[in-house]
Enzyme design. Structure first.
Site, mmCIF file in Angstrom:
data_model
loop_
_atom_site.group_PDB
_atom_site.id
_atom_site.type_symbol
_atom_site.label_atom_id
_atom_site.label_comp_id
_atom_site.label_asym_id
_atom_site.label_seq_id
_atom_site.Cartn_x
_atom_site.Cartn_y
_atom_site.Cartn_z
ATOM 1 N N ASP A 122 8.077 -3.188 1.859
ATOM 2 C CA ASP A 122 7.715 -2.364 3.006
ATOM 3 C C ASP A 122 8.722 -1.237 3.228
ATOM 4 O O ASP A 122 9.940 -1.446 3.165
ATOM 5 C CB ASP A 122 7.648 -3.246 4.261
ATOM 6 C CG ASP A 122 7.331 -2.469 5.511
ATOM 7 O OD1 ASP A 122 6.219 -1.920 5.602
ATOM 8 O OD2 ASP A 122 8.205 -2.386 6.403
ATOM 9 N N GLU A 125 6.328 0.698 -0.873
ATOM 10 C CA GLU A 125 5.663 1.570 0.090
ATOM 11 C C GLU A 125 6.619 2.694 0.448
ATOM 12 O O GLU A 125 7.740 2.451 0.916
ATOM 13 C CB GLU A 125 5.282 0.824 1.365
ATOM 14 C CG GLU A 125 4.516 1.720 2.333
ATOM 15 C CD GLU A 125 4.729 1.398 3.797
ATOM 16 O OE1 GLU A 125 4.041 2.006 4.633
ATOM 17 O OE2 GLU A 125 5.591 0.550 4.114
#
Length: 558
Positions: free
Chosen positions: A245, A282
């Site tokens: 993330d 990401e």
């Protein structure tokens, strides 16, 4: 069984408390403490007292049955009888990802509940399930991005045993499992790491406060903490890959970046099991460094999420221009996204007020993960509306056709394939004070998008969570069954298209986009008026068609 141990540099005394029994621990090298008199036996509840203070959960707790404020539980990592001995993993090229949130994917909201719907995923044709974060976070419901016990699968989902059953069931059905992990920050509630050691640093800042200490004093053990965690998911839970993330908030100025170290550990652990394992990042930076080979100055990750592709198509289809969509909206930008995934490749962003990105030249298409919808693009809307609430079915088919015939790696979001009517909203389960702060902050966050406070559901209200659960009874009803069949046929067609070759995008007339690449030609109508599609090329035939889509392939038999 192994003894209890914990890293707590700078402490003068550490006690382990096991099933109510307290025992002093012995200081050893490197700031570690060990208890040689008490063994860590499966099922035992335990915690650590630092310098006589309150008992805290283990920073490496494998299980938190009573949540983030409860005691840790010893788990026997070898207690599950795995049935996936023949599983060798799946390489990223050719995969279709399916992102799901365990708590809302099934009525039960558990790993076992998700297992019940594996047959539908197999029938759909996807290759990999991507789980939103499952590491222990505060309360019983949440998105998981505020986890604090990174080694413990969430208790409300079914804990360690439930996750092992889910991964095993996926592998037996031929599905890979990718896990979303968060190494850029930890949540506020139940986060006791700073009491144990310098896990965080003020040298760098993130949107969530002090950064994780990857490059400051005593950072060696912090790096080991994260790398061990990444390897654990592959080794102990047989997960096939990790999605990292928001890597732009991972600040590390070390000679070897922590992302490279995580990637090396994941690949090596997979090799030990005789399986393929990979890491996806990401990032909104559009920075090739993440996926370039280490020999070429990169970190060697398998792929990176690409928001530009989503934004370019979403802005054209919906006409939305608020927030970050002000950087998108032209057909030329959409054509660029369809060709090379990144729109901002060294181009100035009006929204950011700065030049963004670099050229993706030389990167293989499968290294870009693209989506029409994902947890961010749906859940970070004020009311959590899906694309199906914004567009008619014929335009949803256009979007799906462009997604699933692209050379990039597509990702679907749970329920997208049948145009689910349920929203996916932001929900939390914090204690009263923090809960109020989250609710008010959520409303303020949407001011830039023009949404009013009354448009934003209260994250703390249990009804916000309940209305976000999928309604599986929809899938066999019109028009949902037709949309699901459209997705299923697109995925099946995708598997027949060979990789490689140049992508050519043309806009022959207003509202029409024509995408050609070896093995497939896709003509779509983005306008609202009627449309006369171009005929297939000589020697080609129509493979799929709808009101605004015509997909052609070479007419080759055998």
């Amino acid at each position: 069984m192994r003894p209890f141990d914990v890293w707590a540099p700078g402490k003068s005394r550490v006690d382990v408390v096991v099933d109510g029994r307290r025992a002093a621990m012995e200081r050893v090298d490197g700031g570690w403490w060990v208890s040689r008199d008490v063994e860590a036996r499966a099922g035992a509840r335990y915690g650590f007292s630092l310098d006589g203070g309150p008992v805290r959960p283990d920073p490496r707790s494998p299980s938190q049955p009573d949540g983030v404020f409860g005691l840790s539980e010893v788990v026997d990592a070898g207690g599950h009888g795995w049935a996936d001995a023949g599983w060798r993993g799946l390489g990223l090229p050719g995969l279709v990802f399916y992102e799901l949130h365990v708590g809302t994917f099934s009525a039960a909201g558990t790993f076992d509940g998700a297992i019940e719907h594996i047959p539908q995923l197999v029938e759909l044709g996807v290759g990999a399930v991507e789980l939103m974060p499952v590491a222990e976070f505060a309360g019983d419901r949440g998105w998981g991005y505020d986890g604090v016990d990174l080694f413990a699968p969430h208790h409300a989902y079914g804990g360690p045993a439930g996750l092992r059953r889910f991964v095993d069931a996926c592998h037996q059905a031929g599905l890979a499992v990718v896990l979303d992990v968060v190494y850029n920050h930890l949540g506020p509630a139940g986060n006791f790491l700073s009491e144990f050691g310098p896990y965080f640093t003020d040298r760098h800042r993130t949107p969530w406060g002090p950064a994780v200490n990857f490059d400051g004093p005593d950072s060696l053990e912090v790096r080991r903490f994260v790398v061990d965690n990444a390897a654990m998911w592959i080794r102990d839970y047989h997960v096939d890959g990790l999605r990292l993330d928001a890597v732009l908030a991972i600040v590390d100025r070390s000679a070897i970046n922590i992302l490279e170290e995580i990637n090396n550990a994941v690949i090596a652990t997979g090799h030990e099991l005789g399986r393929t394992a990979f890491v996806v990042a990401e990032s909104a930076l559009n920075e090739p460094r993440f996926v370039r080979p280490v020999e070429a100055g990169g970190y060697g990750l398998a792929a990176a999420w690409d928001d530009d592709w989503h934004h370019a198509l979403h802005a054209v289809l919906t006409g939305e221009r608020q927030g970050y969509y002000e950087d998108f909206g032209s057909i030329d930008q959409l054509a660029k996204a369809l060709r090379q995934a990144w729109v901002y490749d060294g181009v100035r962003s009006k929204h950011r007020g700065a030049v963004r990105g670099r050229s993706p030249r030389g990167l293989e298409p499968h290294r870009f993960v693209i989506a029409l919808q994902n947890h961010d693009q749906v859940g970070n809307r004020a009311a959590g509306e899906r694309l199906a609430a914004l567009l008619p079915p014929r335009k949803l088919k256009v979007a799906a056709a462009l997604l699933l015939t692209s050379p990039f790696t597509p990702l679907l979001f749970q329920g997208e394939e049948w145009a689910a009517t349920t929203p996916f909203q932001f929900f939390t389960d914090h204690e009263a004070g923090l809960g109020r702060a989250v609710s008010s902050g959520r409303r303020a966050e949407f001011a830039a998008f023009g949404w009013k406070p009354g448009d934003v559901p209260d994250p703390q209200d249990p009804a916000t969570f309940e209305r976000s659960k999928l309604a599986w009874q929809e899938i066999d009803r019109p028009p949902h069954a037709e949309m699901r069949d459209w997705y299923r046929r697109l995925i099946a067609l995708r598997k027949t298209i060979r990789d490689g070759g140049e992508v050519i995008v043309e806009c022959p007339k207003p509202g029409e986009v024509l995408v050609r690449r070896p093995g497939v030609t896709v003509a779509v109508n983005l306008g609202d008026a009627g449309w006369t599609p171009p005929p297939p090329l000589p020697g080609w035939r129509v493979a799929m068609a709808s009101e605004d889509v015509v997909i052609s392939v070479p007419d080759v038999v055998g």
